[in-house]
Design a protein around this motif. Structure first.
Motif, PDB file in Angstrom:
ATOM      1  N   VAL A  13       0.839  -1.204   0.000  1.00 35.33           N
ATOM      2  CA  VAL A  13       0.000   0.000   0.000  1.00 35.33           C
ATOM      3  C   VAL A  13       0.870   1.249   0.000  1.00 35.33           C
ATOM      4  O   VAL A  13       0.643   2.182  -0.783  1.00 35.33           O
ATOM      5  CB  VAL A  13      -0.969  -0.009   1.201  1.00 35.33           C
ATOM      6  CG1 VAL A  13      -1.640   1.340   1.374  1.00 35.33           C
ATOM      7  CG2 VAL A  13      -2.005  -1.107   1.037  1.00 35.33           C
ATOM      8  N   VAL A  14       1.884   1.293   0.841  1.00 32.93           N
ATOM      9  CA  VAL A  14       2.776   2.461   0.904  1.00 32.93           C
ATOM     10  C   VAL A  14       3.535   2.611  -0.409  1.00 32.93           C
ATOM     11  O   VAL A  14       3.698   3.726  -0.918  1.00 32.93           O
ATOM     12  CB  VAL A  14       3.741   2.336   2.108  1.00 32.93           C
ATOM     13  CG1 VAL A  14       4.829   3.396   2.052  1.00 32.93           C
ATOM     14  CG2 VAL A  14       2.974   2.434   3.409  1.00 32.93           C
ATOM     15  N   PHE A  15       3.968   1.508  -1.008  1.00 34.26           N
ATOM     16  CA  PHE A  15       4.678   1.553  -2.283  1.00 34.26           C
ATOM     17  C   PHE A  15       3.789   2.116  -3.389  1.00 34.26           C
ATOM     18  O   PHE A  15       4.223   2.954  -4.183  1.00 34.26           O
ATOM     19  CB  PHE A  15       5.172   0.149  -2.652  1.00 34.26           C
ATOM     20  CG  PHE A  15       5.822   0.078  -3.998  1.00 34.26           C
ATOM     21  CD1 PHE A  15       7.102   0.572  -4.187  1.00 34.26           C
ATOM     22  CD2 PHE A  15       5.144  -0.458  -5.083  1.00 34.26           C
ATOM     23  CE1 PHE A  15       7.704   0.525  -5.431  1.00 34.26           C
ATOM     24  CE2 PHE A  15       5.739  -0.509  -6.324  1.00 34.26           C
ATOM     25  CZ  PHE A  15       7.024  -0.014  -6.499  1.00 34.26           C
ATOM     26  N   ILE A  16       2.542   1.678  -3.451  1.00 36.94           N
ATOM     27  CA  ILE A  16       1.620   2.166  -4.487  1.00 36.94           C
ATOM     28  C   ILE A  16       1.323   3.642  -4.285  1.00 36.94           C
ATOM     29  O   ILE A  16       1.328   4.424  -5.245  1.00 36.94           O
ATOM     30  CB  ILE A  16       0.334   1.316  -4.499  1.00 36.94           C
ATOM     31  CG1 ILE A  16       0.647  -0.083  -5.021  1.00 36.94           C
ATOM     32  CG2 ILE A  16      -0.758   1.980  -5.333  1.00 36.94           C
ATOM     33  CD1 ILE A  16      -0.497  -1.057  -4.916  1.00 36.94           C
ATOM     34  N   VAL A  17       1.097   4.070  -3.060  1.00 31.25           N
ATOM     35  CA  VAL A  17       0.823   5.485  -2.786  1.00 31.25           C
ATOM     36  C   VAL A  17       2.042   6.336  -3.135  1.00 31.25           C
ATOM     37  O   VAL A  17       1.916   7.387  -3.779  1.00 31.25           O
ATOM     38  CB  VAL A  17       0.415   5.686  -1.306  1.00 31.25           C
ATOM     39  CG1 VAL A  17       0.377   7.151  -0.938  1.00 31.25           C
ATOM     40  CG2 VAL A  17      -0.939   5.036  -1.050  1.00 31.25           C
ATOM     41  N   ALA A  23       4.563   9.887  -9.619  1.00 31.85           N
ATOM     42  CA  ALA A  23       4.061  10.000 -10.987  1.00 31.85           C
ATOM     43  C   ALA A  23       3.285  11.294 -11.181  1.00 31.85           C
ATOM     44  O   ALA A  23       3.432  11.979 -12.199  1.00 31.85           O
ATOM     45  CB  ALA A  23       3.188   8.798 -11.323  1.00 31.85           C
ATOM     46  N   ILE A  24       2.479  11.681 -10.217  1.00 35.41           N
ATOM     47  CA  ILE A  24       1.714  12.933 -10.310  1.00 35.41           C
ATOM     48  C   ILE A  24       2.659  14.129 -10.321  1.00 35.41           C
ATOM     49  O   ILE A  24       2.483  15.065 -11.108  1.00 35.41           O
ATOM     50  CB  ILE A  24       0.695  13.020  -9.152  1.00 35.41           C
ATOM     51  CG1 ILE A  24      -0.423  11.999  -9.374  1.00 35.41           C
ATOM     52  CG2 ILE A  24       0.124  14.424  -9.025  1.00 35.41           C
ATOM     53  CD1 ILE A  24      -1.342  11.835  -8.192  1.00 35.41           C
ATOM     54  N   LEU A  25       3.674  14.117  -9.481  1.00 37.10           N
ATOM     55  CA  LEU A  25       4.640  15.219  -9.467  1.00 37.10           C
ATOM     56  C   LEU A  25       5.425  15.289 -10.774  1.00 37.10           C
ATOM     57  O   LEU A  25       5.688  16.379 -11.286  1.00 37.10           O
ATOM     58  CB  LEU A  25       5.604  15.064  -8.286  1.00 37.10           C
ATOM     59  CG  LEU A  25       5.015  15.340  -6.910  1.00 37.10           C
ATOM     60  CD1 LEU A  25       6.041  15.031  -5.822  1.00 37.10           C
ATOM     61  CD2 LEU A  25       4.561  16.783  -6.800  1.00 37.10           C
ATOM     62  N   ALA A  26       5.789  14.145 -11.333  1.00 33.26           N
ATOM     63  CA  ALA A  26       6.525  14.133 -12.604  1.00 33.26           C
ATOM     64  C   ALA A  26       5.657  14.675 -13.734  1.00 33.26           C
ATOM     65  O   ALA A  26       6.130  15.456 -14.568  1.00 33.26           O
ATOM     66  CB  ALA A  26       6.997  12.716 -12.919  1.00 33.26           C
ATOM     67  N   LEU A  27       4.403  14.300 -13.773  1.00 32.63           N
ATOM     68  CA  LEU A  27       3.502  14.819 -14.805  1.00 32.63           C
ATOM     69  C   LEU A  27       3.278  16.319 -14.648  1.00 32.63           C
ATOM     70  O   LEU A  27       3.209  17.048 -15.636  1.00 32.63           O
ATOM     71  CB  LEU A  27       2.165  14.078 -14.757  1.00 32.63           C
ATOM     72  CG  LEU A  27       2.190  12.646 -15.263  1.00 32.63           C
ATOM     73  CD1 LEU A  27       0.855  11.959 -15.000  1.00 32.63           C
ATOM     74  CD2 LEU A  27       2.511  12.619 -16.742  1.00 32.63           C
ATOM     75  N   ASP A  28       3.179  16.787 -13.407  1.00 32.43           N
ATOM     76  CA  ASP A  28       3.003  18.218 -13.162  1.00 32.43           C
ATOM     77  C   ASP A  28       4.227  19.006 -13.616  1.00 32.43           C
ATOM     78  O   ASP A  28       4.089  20.038 -14.283  1.00 32.43           O
ATOM     79  CB  ASP A  28       2.735  18.453 -11.679  1.00 32.43           C
ATOM     80  CG  ASP A  28       2.480  19.914 -11.369  1.00 32.43           C
ATOM     81  OD1 ASP A  28       1.626  20.514 -12.047  1.00 32.43           O
ATOM     82  OD2 ASP A  28       3.146  20.451 -10.462  1.00 32.43           O
ATOM     83  N   MET A  29       5.421  18.522 -13.288  1.00 34.70           N
ATOM     84  CA  MET A  29       6.639  19.208 -13.721  1.00 34.70           C
ATOM     85  C   MET A  29       6.778  19.169 -15.235  1.00 34.70           C
ATOM     86  O   MET A  29       7.192  20.146 -15.845  1.00 34.70           O
ATOM     87  CB  MET A  29       7.873  18.573 -13.067  1.00 34.70           C
ATOM     88  CG  MET A  29       8.017  18.910 -11.610  1.00 34.70           C
ATOM     89  SD  MET A  29       9.599  18.433 -10.902  1.00 34.70           S
ATOM     90  CE  MET A  29       9.684  16.709 -11.250  1.00 34.70           C
ATOM     91  N   ALA A  30       6.415  18.056 -15.851  1.00 35.23           N
ATOM     92  CA  ALA A  30       6.526  17.947 -17.304  1.00 35.23           C
ATOM     93  C   ALA A  30       5.559  18.882 -18.013  1.00 35.23           C
ATOM     94  O   ALA A  30       5.869  19.412 -19.079  1.00 35.23           O
ATOM     95  CB  ALA A  30       6.271  16.499 -17.731  1.00 35.23           C
ATOM     96  N   SER A  31       4.411  19.119 -17.427  1.00 37.48           N
ATOM     97  CA  SER A  31       3.445  20.010 -18.074  1.00 37.48           C
ATOM     98  C   SER A  31       3.827  21.476 -17.918  1.00 37.48           C
ATOM     99  O   SER A  31       3.389  22.311 -18.702  1.00 37.48           O
ATOM    100  CB  SER A  31       2.046  19.784 -17.496  1.00 37.48           C
ATOM    101  OG  SER A  31       1.982  20.238 -16.163  1.00 37.48           O
ATOM    102  N   ARG A  32       4.647  21.804 -16.931  1.00 31.63           N
ATOM    103  CA  ARG A  32       5.040  23.195 -16.699  1.00 31.63           C
ATOM    104  C   ARG A  32       6.333  23.594 -17.398  1.00 31.63           C
ATOM    105  O   ARG A  32       6.697  24.758 -17.403  1.00 31.63           O
ATOM    106  CB  ARG A  32       5.216  23.447 -15.197  1.00 31.63           C
ATOM    107  CG  ARG A  32       3.939  23.355 -14.423  1.00 31.63           C
ATOM    108  CD  ARG A  32       4.231  23.487 -12.941  1.00 31.63           C
ATOM    109  NE  ARG A  32       3.050  23.218 -12.154  1.00 31.63           N
ATOM    110  CZ  ARG A  32       2.324  24.164 -11.584  1.00 31.63           C
ATOM    111  NH1 ARG A  32       2.660  25.412 -11.711  1.00 31.63           N
ATOM    112  NH2 ARG A  32       1.265  23.848 -10.888  1.00 31.63           N
TER     113      ARG A  32
END
Length: 67
Positions: A13-17, A23-32
């Motif tokens: 559970v901790v690994f998936i979270v 992944a969310i942070l990487a997508l956010d940085m990539a979009s900016r």
């Protein structure tokens, strides 16, 4: 014997979270940010003057101004 199964489940559970957060942070940085292959296009959007800016700057001889 139930303790190892509980620890394993908690680890998964901790690994998936953690993976989702990264992944969310990487997508956010990539979009900016802008990729290196898009930078000339971005410069044309910011300065839509075309090549006249470069031609004007090349015509000005700044070495003679200091005399």
């Amino acid at each position: 014997m139930a303790e190892p199964a509980k620890n394993r489940r908690m680890f998964i559970v901790v690994f998936i979270v953690f993976t989702l957060i990264v992944a969310i942070l990487a997508l956010d940085m990539a979009s900016r940010t802008t990729g290196p292959w898009n930078r000339p296009k971005q410069l044309n959007r910011v300065l839509p003057l075309g090549d006249s800016l470069f031609v004007d700057s090349l015509l000005l001889d700044t070495s003679q101004l200091s005399n």
